[in-house]
Design a protein around this motif. Sequence first.
Motif, short mmCIF file in Angstrom:
data_model
loop_
_atom_site.label_atom_id
_atom_site.label_comp_id
_atom_site.label_asym_id
_atom_site.label_seq_id
_atom_site.Cartn_x
_atom_site.Cartn_y
_atom_site.Cartn_z
N VAL A 1 6.08 22.08 -0.01
CA VAL A 1 5.02 23.10 -0.13
C VAL A 1 4.14 22.80 -1.33
CG1 VAL A 1 4.59 25.54 -0.63
CG2 VAL A 1 6.31 24.90 1.06
N SER A 2 4.75 22.37 -2.44
CA SER A 2 3.99 22.06 -3.64
C SER A 2 3.03 20.88 -3.40
CB SER A 2 4.96 21.73 -4.78
OG SER A 2 4.26 21.42 -5.96
N ILE A 3 3.53 19.84 -2.73
CA ILE A 3 2.67 18.69 -2.42
C ILE A 3 1.51 19.12 -1.53
CG2 ILE A 3 2.56 16.47 -1.22
CD1 ILE A 3 5.49 16.02 -2.06
N LEU A 4 1.83 19.91 -0.52
CA LEU A 4 0.80 20.36 0.43
C LEU A 4 -0.23 21.24 -0.26
CD1 LEU A 4 0.12 20.17 3.46
CD2 LEU A 4 1.40 22.30 3.79
N ARG A 5 0.23 22.11 -1.15
CA ARG A 5 -0.68 23.04 -1.84
C ARG A 5 -1.63 22.31 -2.79
NH1 ARG A 5 2.64 27.12 -4.99
NH2 ARG A 5 3.03 27.93 -2.88
N HIS A 6 -1.11 21.34 -3.54
CA HIS A 6 -1.91 20.68 -4.56
C HIS A 6 -2.68 19.47 -4.07
CE1 HIS A 6 1.06 22.91 -7.10
NE2 HIS A 6 -0.04 23.20 -7.77
N GLU A 7 -2.18 18.82 -3.01
CA GLU A 7 -2.82 17.57 -2.57
C GLU A 7 -3.20 17.55 -1.10
OE1 GLU A 7 -0.79 13.99 -4.29
OE2 GLU A 7 0.74 15.49 -4.75
N GLY A 8 -2.73 18.52 -0.34
CA GLY A 8 -3.00 18.51 1.09
C GLY A 8 -2.14 17.47 1.80
N CYS A 9 -2.45 17.22 3.05
CA CYS A 9 -1.66 16.26 3.85
C CYS A 9 -1.71 14.84 3.27
CB CYS A 9 -2.17 16.25 5.29
SG CYS A 9 -1.86 17.80 6.17
N ARG A 10 -2.79 14.53 2.54
CA ARG A 10 -2.90 13.18 1.96
C ARG A 10 -1.77 12.89 0.98
NH1 ARG A 10 -8.76 12.12 -0.40
NH2 ARG A 10 -7.71 10.13 -0.83
N GLY A 11 -1.23 13.95 0.37
CA GLY A 11 -0.15 13.76 -0.59
C GLY A 11 1.10 13.15 0.02
N PHE A 12 1.27 13.34 1.33
CA PHE A 12 2.44 12.81 2.01
C PHE A 12 2.23 11.35 2.45
CE2 PHE A 12 2.92 17.40 2.74
CZ PHE A 12 4.22 17.57 2.26
N TYR A 13 1.04 10.82 2.21
CA TYR A 13 0.77 9.44 2.62
C TYR A 13 0.29 8.58 1.45
CZ TYR A 13 1.65 10.36 7.49
OH TYR A 13 2.28 10.67 8.69
N ARG A 14 0.69 8.96 0.23
CA ARG A 14 0.38 8.11 -0.92
C ARG A 14 1.06 6.76 -0.76
NH1 ARG A 14 2.32 11.55 -5.83
NH2 ARG A 14 0.94 13.35 -5.81
N GLY A 15 0.29 5.70 -0.92
CA GLY A 15 0.84 4.35 -0.86
C GLY A 15 1.11 3.85 0.54
N PHE A 16 0.69 4.61 1.56
CA PHE A 16 1.01 4.20 2.93
C PHE A 16 0.31 2.90 3.32
CE2 PHE A 16 0.12 4.45 7.59
CZ PHE A 16 1.43 4.22 8.01
N GLY A 17 -0.93 2.73 2.88
CA GLY A 17 -1.66 1.51 3.20
C GLY A 17 -0.94 0.28 2.68
N THR A 18 -0.45 0.38 1.44
CA THR A 18 0.30 -0.72 0.85
C THR A 18 1.60 -0.96 1.60
OG1 THR A 18 -0.60 -0.21 -1.33
CG2 THR A 18 1.39 -1.55 -1.27
N SER A 19 2.29 0.12 1.93
CA SER A 19 3.54 0.01 2.67
C SER A 19 3.32 -0.64 4.03
CB SER A 19 4.17 1.39 2.84
OG SER A 19 5.35 1.33 3.58
N LEU A 20 2.25 -0.23 4.69
CA LEU A 20 1.94 -0.77 6.02
C LEU A 20 1.62 -2.26 5.94
CD1 LEU A 20 1.63 0.08 8.99
CD2 LEU A 20 -0.79 0.50 8.53
N MET A 21 0.92 -2.65 4.88
CA MET A 21 0.57 -4.06 4.69
C MET A 21 1.83 -4.93 4.59
SD MET A 21 -1.69 -5.72 1.59
CE MET A 21 -0.47 -5.29 0.34
N GLY A 22 2.87 -4.39 3.99
CA GLY A 22 4.11 -5.16 3.84
C GLY A 22 5.04 -5.04 5.03
N THR A 23 4.85 -4.01 5.85
CA THR A 23 5.73 -3.78 6.98
C THR A 23 5.70 -4.94 7.98
OG1 THR A 23 5.62 -1.37 6.83
CG2 THR A 23 6.19 -2.29 8.97
N ILE A 24 4.50 -5.47 8.23
CA ILE A 24 4.35 -6.50 9.26
C ILE A 24 5.11 -7.78 8.92
CG2 ILE A 24 2.70 -7.95 10.50
CD1 ILE A 24 0.71 -5.60 10.29
#
Length: 339
Positions: free
Chosen positions: A69-92
């Motif tokens: 709830v705190s993440i959602l309140r202060h950062e919105g849905c984007r807060g749950f995807y911090r670093g996702f681009g980097t993670s996805l780059m390494g996933t492949i």
Amino acid sequence: MSLRATEDDSGTEIHLPADIDWEMLDKSKFFVLGAALFSGVSGMLYPIVVLKTQKQVLAKDMPCVKLAVSILRHEGCRGFYRGFGTSLMGTIPARALYMGALEMTKSNVGCVTVSMGFSEAKAAAIANAAAGLSAAMAAQLVWTPIDVVSQRLMVQGGNTAHTGAVRYNGGIDAFRKIIQTDGVRGLYRGFGISILTYAPSNAVWWAAYSMAHRAVWGGISCYYLKKEGNGGVGFTPDSKTVVAVQGVSAAMASGFSALVTMPLDTIKTRLQVLDGEGSNGKPSIGQTVKNLVKEGGLSACYRGLGPRLASTSMSAITMITTYEYLKKLSTKDQDCHAG
């Protein structure tokens, strides 16, 4: 494949689809489709990984719901995807190494163990354990730097994060600053304990999955025999039943593996994310353990267990079902036959 699920005189057998080994796969299709499918899976599960990581680095524990709830309140849905681009780059590349090492080891060790006289069940468990071990070690060569960067992005900034201020402006900036500060070694912080966490975890998971898979089919066979009275006839399950058994077996294996390796995962995360006591401000394993025990006793090593159990269970279920589906899609046309 025909699986004898009971050891009595009934002779009841479950006729499962033939196994697909490494030689039967179209490798280019296998890796391209695998990258797409597993990237989608990673995207679905990423918010749970963020919750788990933040709980592991907090100085004072916070319930998952309150943290979310705190993440959602202060950062919105984007807060749950911090670093996702980097993670996805390494996933492949990490997944490519993982799947390649997994299949090659499983195929080779399986042949060797059978030739040594091991039973089919024992040979499968040994081959799966060896395959999980080698696959995890291969993948960590790529995944550790990605893990270090993505986890730092997960916890920076925001009112809930342990590290407070925003230090990195995206994945590339984080790579650059870590290398400037600590060199390439900084990207491999926690590599040793990552191997100690993921290699045994994968070995345990694949061995447990092999045994759970047989045990579940054994239970189904006994139920089928008592209900239908078809001793000696056997039956062929439909595709939905096969997928359901794969999912249940994966969840059982992941729960056991997560419980065994959770303290190592917590220590690994803190080593990779936090700067603390030790030489040059880098925390040591011993100091990290002391800090955890000081903050919350031994139970502090299990912070984030709920999200990790949820994450590993869902990841395992989607991984094994997606993986088996991927192997079917990637089978060479000329080799699509029962073995």
